[in-house]
Design a protein around this motif. Structure first.
Motif, PDB file in Angstrom:
ATOM      1  N   VAL A 210       0.749  -1.189  -0.059  1.00  0.00           N
ATOM      2  CA  VAL A 210      -0.003  -0.107   0.085  1.00  0.00           C
ATOM      3  C   VAL A 210       0.902   1.152   0.095  1.00  0.00           C
ATOM      4  O   VAL A 210       0.482   2.396  -0.783  1.00  0.00           O
TER       5      VAL A 210
ATOM      6  N   ASP B 191      -8.388   7.445   8.884  1.00  0.00           N
ATOM      7  CA  ASP B 191      -6.969   7.456   8.241  1.00  0.00           C
ATOM      8  C   ASP B 191      -7.123   8.830   7.424  1.00  0.00           C
ATOM      9  O   ASP B 191      -8.008   9.246   6.841  1.00  0.00           O
TER      10      ASP B 191
ATOM     11  N   ILE C 108      -4.353  11.031   4.990  1.00  0.00           N
ATOM     12  CA  ILE C 108      -2.943  11.009   4.011  1.00  0.00           C
ATOM     13  C   ILE C 108      -2.489  12.568   4.125  1.00  0.00           C
ATOM     14  O   ILE C 108      -3.206  13.561   3.598  1.00  0.00           O
TER      15      ILE C 108
ATOM     16  N   SER D  89       2.573   8.255  -0.385  1.00  0.00           N
ATOM     17  CA  SER D  89       3.380   7.576  -1.141  1.00  0.00           C
ATOM     18  C   SER D  89       3.213   7.346  -2.370  1.00  0.00           C
ATOM     19  O   SER D  89       1.930   6.668  -2.845  1.00  0.00           O
TER      20      SER D  89
HETATM   21  N1  5AD Z   1      -0.113   6.700   0.307  1.00  0.00           N
HETATM   22  C1  5AD Z   1      -0.157   7.037   1.587  1.00  0.00           C
HETATM   23  N2  5AD Z   1      -1.265   6.396   2.329  1.00  0.00           N
HETATM   24  C2  5AD Z   1      -2.127   5.672   1.617  1.00  0.00           C
HETATM   25  N3  5AD Z   1      -3.098   4.824   1.733  1.00  0.00           N
HETATM   26  C3  5AD Z   1      -3.660   4.095   0.803  1.00  0.00           C
HETATM   27  N4  5AD Z   1      -2.826   4.588  -0.292  1.00  0.00           N
HETATM   28  C4  5AD Z   1      -1.962   5.422   0.077  1.00  0.00           C
HETATM   29  C5  5AD Z   1      -0.690   5.996  -0.568  1.00  0.00           C
HETATM   30  N5  5AD Z   1      -0.425   5.552  -1.866  1.00  0.00           N
HETATM   31  C6  5AD Z   1      -3.783   4.808   3.047  1.00  0.00           C
HETATM   32  C7  5AD Z   1      -5.007   5.511   3.064  1.00  0.00           C
HETATM   33  C8  5AD Z   1      -5.871   4.037   3.418  1.00  0.00           C
HETATM   34  C9  5AD Z   1      -4.775   3.305   4.346  1.00  0.00           C
HETATM   35  C10 5AD Z   1      -5.335   1.930   4.511  1.00  0.00           C
HETATM   36  O1  5AD Z   1      -3.863   3.650   3.730  1.00  0.00           O
HETATM   37  O2  5AD Z   1      -5.321   6.176   4.140  1.00  0.00           O
HETATM   38  O3  5AD Z   1      -7.112   4.303   3.936  1.00  0.00           O
END
Ligand code: 5AD
Ligand code: SF4
Length: 468
Positions: free
Chosen positions: A78, A332, A334, A366
């Protein structure tokens, strides 16, 4: 061989493997051991329970020690960090294998669904014996049989599947609680997220199969079930006879012996009034919801393809709190999604201040190759992200502390989960809202729901005392 269904076929391969393993054991004069290491989310943990179930049926003895005869890494992709962790640990495994050339090393899970990863593994990590993906976890025995028989490396990655294989063995990490898959995959394609590419399209399990599994778990002493899906709120929409997630919850509630029901993850865009109503009326559904926000900026939410605005999100929280006043909310977030400005970030801080989460998982954006966001302009510089991340964390932590303090002094039902690893004579358990409490108690309490007075709030957890 002709088989009437997939599970029968896999039972056949398990038996074939069992005979080969037995012969090996006799030769070596000892049991063979298997170690499954899980990275990532609840889905992967659940898959690992299935993998271990198959390995145990084959005759392996489970161990946590990576000096085992078979080591399987169930990987996550992820965020880039997750991938780097795997490459690092593979170096360590290689050294172990140098000393035990018969050792079998397998990799599975989300990372394996990315062709560039498998390419790299084949080129630079040639000591790996077994590679498979997220869609064919259930054929582990078939793949292992081929490896045991031929001694060659075995690789099997499926692009997708429509199949849901029922009735295969699975072990449980805990006797009293268990995750239950209700759906697989994700159709949402949030622009930053790799999950839909590695876990495939959304597929719901039949409600009858889910209830059957939960009834069997309850009969076996399980008191808490966690219903698992990437987006549980869209459960059942694609079934031949569609039913809503709220309706599924009503049916799970009827299962005798189940005392607590949790679920994750909820997507705000599909959260229905029906679900809120069912939760409010339920005696078993825990007063807790994980409701990923990702960003508080409607502009960014649109670029993330989340299908809700800041206002929509706040309205859902208002409805939830009105119907279930003591609900625990987690999320969550980001930080540093491409194009995130200071104003966007302040919108996120604003939502955090308004919602006042019990706790929140914060992630630095990310870049995942293959996702639309990876191609977006205005990627945010690292130093700016770091500074925002720290500010966000500070705010979340101070709110969490205040929220935890609210229940100080009250007595709450607590499911006792384990012996406390640090404090002799203590056990640890969870409240309905998922907070943790440590209190004096013996191992016999594990798996029971008891009343605990929350004597002291300690930031994110409590110290308590059992009430007779
Ligand atoms: N970069 C950062 N966080 C991410 N998530 C999913 N993809 C990314 C990414 N590319 C986070 C989201 C999601 C959690 C499981 O992981 O917040 O809800
Ligand atoms: Fe990823 Fe969005 Fe699906 Fe969650 S809902 S798994 S964040 S694409």
């Amino acid at each position: 061989m002709e088989f009437t269904n997939e599970s029968e076929k896999q039972q056949y391969y398990m038996e074939q493997c069992r005979q080969l393993i037995q012969a090996k054991e006799q030769k070596l004069g000892r049991k063979l051991t298997a170690c499954v290491v899980t990275f990532g989310c609840q889905m992967n943990f659940k898959d690992s329970e299935k993998l271990l179930g198959i390995l145990k049926q084959i005759g392996y003895e489970e161990t946590d020690d990576e000096h085992a005869d078979l080591v399987l890494y169930n990987t996550c992709t992820v965020r880039e960090n997750a991938n780097l962790k795997i490459y690092g640990r593979l170096g360590y495994l290689h050294k172990i294998k140098d000393k035990n050339p018969e050792m079998i090393i397998g990799l599975c899970g989300c990372m394996m669904q990315e062709p560039h990863v498998v390419e790299k593994l084949n080129k630079s990590y040639r000591f790996i014996d077994l590679i498979f993906g997220t869609h064919n976890v259930f054929i582990l025995a078939e793949l292992l049989y081929e490896r045991l028989l031929t001694g060659h490396k075995v690789e099997s990655i499926w692009d997708g599947t429509t199949e849901i294989v029922e009735d295969l063995p699975s072990i449980r990490k805990y006797d009293f609680k268990c995750g239950v898959n209700i759906m697989f995959g994700c159709n949402n394609f949030c622009t930053y997220c790799i999950v839909p590419y590695v876990r495939g399209r959304e597929r719901s399990r039949d409600p009858e199969e889910i209830i059957k599994e939960i009834e069997a778990l309850a009969a076996d002493g399980v008191v808490e079930v966690m219903l698992l899906g990437q987006n549980v709120n869209s459960y059942g929409k694609t079934l031949e006879h569609p039913i809503s997630f709220a309706e599924l919850l009503r049916r799970v509630e009827q299962v005798e012996g189940v005392e607590r029901i949790r679920f994750m993850t909820s997507h705000p865009k599909d959260l229905s009034d029906e679900l809120i109503e069912v939760m409010a009326q339920s005696k078993k559904i825990c007063k807790q919801m994980h409701l990923p926000l990702q960003s508080g900026s409607s502009r960014l939410l649109d670029r993330m393809n989340r299908h809700y605005t800041k206002e929509d999100y706040l309205l859902i929280v208002e409805k939830l709190r009105k119907a279930i006043p003591d609900i625990g909310l987690t999320t969550d977030i980001i930080v540093g999604f491409p194009g995130e400005t200071e104003e966007d970030f302040e919108e996120t801080l604003d939502v955090v201040s308004k919602v006042r989460y019990d706790s929140a998982f914060t992630f630095i954006y990310s870049k995942r190759s293959g996702t639309p966001a990876a191609e977006m302009e205005n990627q945010v510089p690292e130093s700016v992200i770091k500074e925002r991340f720290d500010r966000l964390l500070k705010l979340i932590n101070s709110i969490s502390k205040e929220k935890t303090a609210v229940l100080e002094g009250t007595t709450q039902p607590v499911l006792v989960e384990e012996k406390n690893g640090k404090l002799e004579g203590y056990v640890s358990g969870r409240l309905s809202n998922n907070s943790v409490v440590h209190f004096p108690g013996c191992e016999q309490l594990i798996g029971k729901i008891v009343s605990v007075n929350l004597k002291e709030a300690k930031g994110f957890y409590y110290m308590g005392e059992m009430v007779e």
